[in-house]
Scaffold this motif. Structure first.
Motif, PDB file in Angstrom:
ATOM      1  N   ASN A  40       0.826  -1.212   0.000  1.00 26.78           N
ATOM      2  CA  ASN A  40       0.000   0.000   0.000  1.00 26.78           C
ATOM      3  C   ASN A  40       0.857   1.257   0.000  1.00 26.78           C
ATOM      4  O   ASN A  40       0.403   2.318   0.377  1.00 26.78           O
ATOM      5  CB  ASN A  40      -0.940   0.002   1.209  1.00 26.78           C
ATOM      6  CG  ASN A  40      -0.179  -0.029   2.517  1.00 26.78           C
ATOM      7  OD1 ASN A  40       1.045   0.034   2.541  1.00 26.78           O
ATOM      8  ND2 ASN A  40      -0.903  -0.128   3.611  1.00 26.78           N
ATOM      9  N   TYR A  41       2.075   1.127  -0.449  1.00 26.32           N
ATOM     10  CA  TYR A  41       3.028   2.223  -0.361  1.00 26.32           C
ATOM     11  C   TYR A  41       3.548   2.698  -1.717  1.00 26.32           C
ATOM     12  O   TYR A  41       4.403   3.560  -1.779  1.00 26.32           O
ATOM     13  CB  TYR A  41       4.217   1.803   0.510  1.00 26.32           C
ATOM     14  CG  TYR A  41       4.749   0.433   0.176  1.00 26.32           C
ATOM     15  CD1 TYR A  41       5.600   0.234  -0.900  1.00 26.32           C
ATOM     16  CD2 TYR A  41       4.351  -0.675   0.925  1.00 26.32           C
ATOM     17  CE1 TYR A  41       6.060  -1.033  -1.211  1.00 26.32           C
ATOM     18  CE2 TYR A  41       4.813  -1.949   0.618  1.00 26.32           C
ATOM     19  CZ  TYR A  41       5.668  -2.115  -0.452  1.00 26.32           C
ATOM     20  OH  TYR A  41       6.117  -3.369  -0.765  1.00 26.32           O
ATOM     21  N   ILE A  42       3.018   2.176  -2.809  1.00 31.03           N
ATOM     22  CA  ILE A  42       3.453   2.601  -4.135  1.00 31.03           C
ATOM     23  C   ILE A  42       2.546   3.741  -4.582  1.00 31.03           C
ATOM     24  O   ILE A  42       1.326   3.580  -4.659  1.00 31.03           O
ATOM     25  CB  ILE A  42       3.388   1.437  -5.154  1.00 31.03           C
ATOM     26  CG1 ILE A  42       4.276   0.274  -4.701  1.00 31.03           C
ATOM     27  CG2 ILE A  42       3.796   1.920  -6.540  1.00 31.03           C
ATOM     28  CD1 ILE A  42       4.157  -0.972  -5.560  1.00 31.03           C
ATOM     29  N   ALA A  43       3.135   4.874  -4.877  1.00 33.98           N
ATOM     30  CA  ALA A  43       2.356   6.056  -5.258  1.00 33.98           C
ATOM     31  C   ALA A  43       1.446   5.761  -6.444  1.00 33.98           C
ATOM     32  O   ALA A  43       1.892   5.243  -7.462  1.00 33.98           O
ATOM     33  CB  ALA A  43       3.303   7.200  -5.599  1.00 33.98           C
ATOM     34  N   GLY A  44       0.171   6.075  -6.283  1.00 35.62           N
ATOM     35  CA  GLY A  44      -0.797   5.906  -7.357  1.00 35.62           C
ATOM     36  C   GLY A  44      -1.346   4.500  -7.514  1.00 35.62           C
ATOM     37  O   GLY A  44      -2.185   4.258  -8.373  1.00 35.62           O
ATOM     38  N   VAL A  45      -0.877   3.565  -6.707  1.00 35.55           N
ATOM     39  CA  VAL A  45      -1.335   2.179  -6.794  1.00 35.55           C
ATOM     40  C   VAL A  45      -2.217   1.891  -5.586  1.00 35.55           C
ATOM     41  O   VAL A  45      -1.855   2.198  -4.459  1.00 35.55           O
ATOM     42  CB  VAL A  45      -0.146   1.190  -6.850  1.00 35.55           C
ATOM     43  CG1 VAL A  45      -0.634  -0.250  -6.892  1.00 35.55           C
ATOM     44  CG2 VAL A  45       0.743   1.489  -8.054  1.00 35.55           C
ATOM     45  N   LEU A  95      -9.568  -5.897  -8.273  1.00 34.23           N
ATOM     46  CA  LEU A  95      -8.418  -6.462  -8.976  1.00 34.23           C
ATOM     47  C   LEU A  95      -8.151  -5.746 -10.290  1.00 34.23           C
ATOM     48  O   LEU A  95      -6.988  -5.514 -10.651  1.00 34.23           O
ATOM     49  CB  LEU A  95      -8.627  -7.954  -9.220  1.00 34.23           C
ATOM     50  CG  LEU A  95      -8.488  -8.821  -7.979  1.00 34.23           C
ATOM     51  CD1 LEU A  95      -9.032 -10.209  -8.239  1.00 34.23           C
ATOM     52  CD2 LEU A  95      -7.032  -8.885  -7.542  1.00 34.23           C
ATOM     53  N   LEU A  96      -9.195  -5.399 -11.009  1.00 33.16           N
ATOM     54  CA  LEU A  96      -9.013  -4.696 -12.270  1.00 33.16           C
ATOM     55  C   LEU A  96      -8.315  -3.358 -12.032  1.00 33.16           C
ATOM     56  O   LEU A  96      -7.323  -3.028 -12.698  1.00 33.16           O
ATOM     57  CB  LEU A  96     -10.356  -4.491 -12.969  1.00 33.16           C
ATOM     58  CG  LEU A  96     -10.313  -3.717 -14.287  1.00 33.16           C
ATOM     59  CD1 LEU A  96      -9.459  -4.444 -15.322  1.00 33.16           C
ATOM     60  CD2 LEU A  96     -11.717  -3.474 -14.813  1.00 33.16           C
ATOM     61  N   THR A  97      -8.807  -2.597 -11.073  1.00 35.66           N
ATOM     62  CA  THR A  97      -8.206  -1.312 -10.747  1.00 35.66           C
ATOM     63  C   THR A  97      -6.762  -1.489 -10.293  1.00 35.66           C
ATOM     64  O   THR A  97      -5.871  -0.768 -10.753  1.00 35.66           O
ATOM     65  CB  THR A  97      -9.020  -0.606  -9.639  1.00 35.66           C
ATOM     66  OG1 THR A  97     -10.351  -0.421 -10.104  1.00 35.66           O
ATOM     67  CG2 THR A  97      -8.407   0.729  -9.273  1.00 35.66           C
ATOM     68  N   ALA A  98      -6.523  -2.444  -9.420  1.00 33.77           N
ATOM     69  CA  ALA A  98      -5.173  -2.668  -8.900  1.00 33.77           C
ATOM     70  C   ALA A  98      -4.196  -3.052 -10.000  1.00 33.77           C
ATOM     71  O   ALA A  98      -3.073  -2.541 -10.057  1.00 33.77           O
ATOM     72  CB  ALA A  98      -5.198  -3.751  -7.823  1.00 33.77           C
ATOM     73  N   SER A  99      -4.609  -3.938 -10.883  1.00 29.75           N
ATOM     74  CA  SER A  99      -3.689  -4.387 -11.934  1.00 29.75           C
ATOM     75  C   SER A  99      -3.394  -3.264 -12.926  1.00 29.75           C
ATOM     76  O   SER A  99      -2.249  -3.100 -13.361  1.00 29.75           O
ATOM     77  CB  SER A  99      -4.227  -5.627 -12.643  1.00 29.75           C
ATOM     78  OG  SER A  99      -5.403  -5.346 -13.344  1.00 29.75           O
ATOM     79  N   ILE A 100      -4.377  -2.458 -13.274  1.00 33.37           N
ATOM     80  CA  ILE A 100      -4.159  -1.333 -14.187  1.00 33.37           C
ATOM     81  C   ILE A 100      -3.208  -0.325 -13.560  1.00 33.37           C
ATOM     82  O   ILE A 100      -2.259   0.147 -14.200  1.00 33.37           O
ATOM     83  CB  ILE A 100      -5.501  -0.676 -14.578  1.00 33.37           C
ATOM     84  CG1 ILE A 100      -6.285  -1.603 -15.500  1.00 33.37           C
ATOM     85  CG2 ILE A 100      -5.269   0.686 -15.240  1.00 33.37           C
ATOM     86  CD1 ILE A 100      -7.721  -1.162 -15.749  1.00 33.37           C
ATOM     87  N   LYS A 101      -3.446  -0.002 -12.304  1.00 33.42           N
ATOM     88  CA  LYS A 101      -2.597   0.986 -11.631  1.00 33.42           C
ATOM     89  C   LYS A 101      -1.163   0.472 -11.452  1.00 33.42           C
ATOM     90  O   LYS A 101      -0.210   1.238 -11.598  1.00 33.42           O
ATOM     91  CB  LYS A 101      -3.211   1.405 -10.304  1.00 33.42           C
ATOM     92  CG  LYS A 101      -4.473   2.241 -10.501  1.00 33.42           C
ATOM     93  CD  LYS A 101      -4.990   2.796  -9.207  1.00 33.42           C
ATOM     94  CE  LYS A 101      -6.207   3.641  -9.433  1.00 33.42           C
ATOM     95  NZ  LYS A 101      -5.913   4.969  -9.900  1.00 33.42           N
ATOM     96  N   LEU A 102      -1.002  -0.804 -11.160  1.00 30.66           N
ATOM     97  CA  LEU A 102       0.351  -1.356 -11.025  1.00 30.66           C
ATOM     98  C   LEU A 102       1.052  -1.378 -12.385  1.00 30.66           C
ATOM     99  O   LEU A 102       2.230  -1.022 -12.487  1.00 30.66           O
ATOM    100  CB  LEU A 102       0.310  -2.751 -10.407  1.00 30.66           C
ATOM    101  CG  LEU A 102       1.677  -3.400 -10.160  1.00 30.66           C
ATOM    102  CD1 LEU A 102       2.564  -2.523  -9.270  1.00 30.66           C
ATOM    103  CD2 LEU A 102       1.491  -4.782  -9.524  1.00 30.66           C
ATOM    104  N   ARG A 103       0.352  -1.757 -13.432  1.00 29.59           N
ATOM    105  CA  ARG A 103       0.945  -1.736 -14.779  1.00 29.59           C
ATOM    106  C   ARG A 103       1.346  -0.314 -15.164  1.00 29.59           C
ATOM    107  O   ARG A 103       2.428  -0.086 -15.705  1.00 29.59           O
ATOM    108  CB  ARG A 103      -0.020  -2.306 -15.819  1.00 29.59           C
ATOM    109  CG  ARG A 103      -0.162  -3.813 -15.761  1.00 29.59           C
ATOM    110  CD  ARG A 103      -1.127  -4.334 -16.819  1.00 29.59           C
ATOM    111  NE  ARG A 103      -0.716  -4.033 -18.176  1.00 29.59           N
ATOM    112  CZ  ARG A 103       0.191  -4.731 -18.874  1.00 29.59           C
ATOM    113  NH1 ARG A 103       0.771  -5.760 -18.330  1.00 29.59           N
ATOM    114  NH2 ARG A 103       0.492  -4.382 -20.105  1.00 29.59           N
ATOM    115  N   ASP A 104       0.477   0.652 -14.874  1.00 33.76           N
ATOM    116  CA  ASP A 104       0.803   2.053 -15.180  1.00 33.76           C
ATOM    117  C   ASP A 104       2.042   2.495 -14.412  1.00 33.76           C
ATOM    118  O   ASP A 104       2.891   3.209 -14.944  1.00 33.76           O
ATOM    119  CB  ASP A 104      -0.377   2.970 -14.855  1.00 33.76           C
ATOM    120  CG  ASP A 104      -1.533   2.819 -15.834  1.00 33.76           C
ATOM    121  OD1 ASP A 104      -1.343   2.191 -16.904  1.00 33.76           O
ATOM    122  OD2 ASP A 104      -2.636   3.315 -15.512  1.00 33.76           O
TER     123      ASP A 104
END
Length: 174
Positions: A40-45, A95-104
């Motif tokens: 929970n510490y990655i900016a924007g993710v 999960l959809l939101t999390a995976s998109i934000k991590l990929r970005d």
């Protein structure tokens, strides 16, 4: 032992299930199993319950749902409602939101500028207090009957081999 890159989840209100999952996975003996909890510490993710990487089955973002089956009042492909009308965000949308934000986030790095270089992020829900058989018995409606194929369950955590077998099934049929 599994390689754990973060601290294990703490046993605190609302996160006991994540704590139990962490203690379970910690005991698995394959060092090729790598785990990151409560990312929970990655900016924007958005908050990621678990990132799991294994040399046999790849990379997974896992949303841990630690609710007993009888606590779920309604579950469809779009709605997730606990008893006493507690509306929850659907794990599929989480999960959809999390995976998109991590990929970005990953695309910000020069190594991943080319989108073909970003690793494939498989996603799944872990129902840590529900077995696959219990789920299938309760949710037999054809509209959601295949959802359990996209998930892992309490009985998939019986051993490293059962976990890998379940993850391999997801990898083969995402």
């Amino acid at each position: 032992m599994a390689t754990i890159h973060t601290e294990l989840p703490q046993d605190r209100p609302g996160h006991h299930g994540e704590f139990v999952v962490g203690k379970t996975l910690e005991k698995f003996s394959n060092p090729g199993l790598e785990l990151w909890f409560d990312v929970n510490y990655i900016a924007g993710v958005t908050d990621l319950d678990l990132i799991l990487m294994d040399n046999q089955v790849g990379l997974y973002i896992i949303e841990i749902k630690s609710v007993p089956l009888d606590a779920i009042e309604t579950f469809t492909m779009t709605d997730f409602l606990l008893k006493e009308k507690q509306v929850r965000q659907h794990p599929k949308s989480q999960l959809l939101t999390a995976s998109i934000k991590l990929r970005d986030y990953l695309k910000r790095f020069p190594k991943f500028k080319d989108k073909r270089r970003v690793p494939f992020l498989q996603t799944t829900v872990l129902w840590s207090e529900i077995t696959r058989k219990e789920w299938k018995t309760r949710f037999s409606d054809p509209a959601i009957s295949g959802f359990e194929e996209m998930c892992i369950f309490k009985d998939d955590l019986n051993s490293y081999n059962s976990l890998i077998s379940s993850l391999q099934r997801l990898w083969d049929r995402p």
